[in-house]
Enzyme design. Sequence first.
Site, PDB file in Angstrom:
ATOM      1  CG  ASP A 149      30.338  63.460  -0.705  1.00 51.31           C
ATOM      2  OD1 ASP A 149      29.952  64.362  -1.565  1.00 51.31           O
ATOM      3  OD2 ASP A 149      31.028  63.322   0.113  1.00 51.31           O
ATOM      4  CE1 TYR A 206      38.526  58.556 -14.987  1.00 54.41           C
ATOM      5  CE2 TYR A 206      36.961  58.596 -16.426  1.00 54.41           C
ATOM      6  CZ  TYR A 206      37.273  58.158 -15.212  1.00 54.41           C
ATOM      7  OH  TYR A 206      36.554  57.730 -14.459  1.00 54.41           O
ATOM      8  CG  ASP A 248      28.425  52.797 -15.515  1.00 57.62           C
ATOM      9  OD1 ASP A 248      28.036  53.200 -16.628  1.00 57.62           O
ATOM     10  OD2 ASP A 248      29.500  52.083 -15.452  1.00 57.62           O
ATOM     11  CE  LYS A 286      34.532  65.472  -1.722  1.00 58.51           C
ATOM     12  NZ  LYS A 286      33.429  64.961  -0.685  1.00 58.51           N
ATOM     13  CG  ASP A 323      33.446  56.628 -15.915  1.00 57.76           C
ATOM     14  OD1 ASP A 323      32.470  55.802 -16.565  1.00 57.76           O
ATOM     15  OD2 ASP A 323      34.555  56.315 -15.968  1.00 57.76           O
TER      16      ASP A 323
END
Length: 366
Positions: free
Chosen positions: A227, A146, A255, A195, A251
């Site tokens: 994942d 980001y 959620d 990852k 992020d």
Amino acid sequence: MEFQIGVISGDGIGPEIVAEAKKVLDRVGEKYGHTFHYTEILMGGCSIDAKGVPLTDEAIEQAKASDAVLMGSIGGNTSTSPWYRLAPELRPEAGLLKLRKSLNLFANLRPAYLYQELKAACPLRDDIIGDGFDMMIMRELTGGLYFGERKTEEKDGVLTATDTLTYNENEIRRIAKRGFDIARKRRKKVTSVDKANVLDSSRLWRKIVEEVAKDYPDVSYEHMLVDNCAMQLVKDPKQFDVILTENMFGDILSDEASMVTGSIGMLSSASLNDTKFGLYEPSGGSAPDIAGKGIANPIATILSAAMMLRYSFDLDKEADAVEAAVSGVLKEGYRTIDIMPQPGEPQEGITQVGTAEMGDRIAERI
Ligand code: NAD
């Protein structure tokens, strides 16, 4: 002890929910012999109305001079409020981004805790929920994809967009230390999510986390691919204590984790820097649809204040007392409208209360 708390009541339901958190803090002060001094700090729409900008330099200085900042929420109805006809950098949310940056708040903490009494709001099966789950997502907030360089350009007549994901070892080390510190205050387990089978930034993440882990022999840790973590969160959420991860993974995972707990009115959060300072706020927004009606759920803000006691003031016993009071009031059957049982679910022993009564009942139980 004495503490200086900057208070950003903000817009919409902000002032209503912050008032209840202050009520609970004052009760904690009375019971445990602490004094909390509050300084009101203007930010968001109310600052635009009073000062013409969402956050003044003076407000930043006030926040910096505080031991911690407790915030309600900022912003208005994004379709109808005149604040959203202003240039993006003058809108309410720009104030929050500027504050986070000015205070170097690089670590975001979001607990996902399932209250037995609110189990019905959890979309997972009973056999998966078991006797509940209690995890903390620690997300890096100021680096990664980001904040990397980005561009869109035409290459050989084809539009091509590029985003860059960069982390240096210092950024990883400081968030990893925070993650292990938090785990020490909890069940002493860190799941570091990356990852590393694909990304260089994740391989560096893993290496630095392993180095940091050596300084915390009392905390166990594991690595998990992002994942797999997304699957494990809905398959067996009980396995997690602290999930430590980079900005974009955090992020998405935070959620997902908060969704499995039910109402937005219950979700607290903290943003920390490398001192004891933190900004504590509910995860929800200013809820303009219910502002001024006295029905907003103040629990997320009260639990954010409990996080402030624990992480900025090291008042663990007091934080436990606030969390136990919230639990107790839910056990007694008191609910704000957003966490009332749905039609068809058992209603016996449940009493609907407004914002102030919920705050009173929690404060009384401290
Ligand atoms: P929202 O979270 O304010 O509301 C979404 C829904 O959840 C609404 O139906 C609302 O009534 C309900 N809700 C939220 N908090 C609640 C509470 N404590 N008790 C009961 N119900 C609650 O999201 P939105 O409507 O998308 O955004 C409204 C404004 O809030 C926007 O201006 C947005 O930018 C802003 N916002 C601010 C923050 C922040 O201050 N950090 C975070 C998110 C959104």
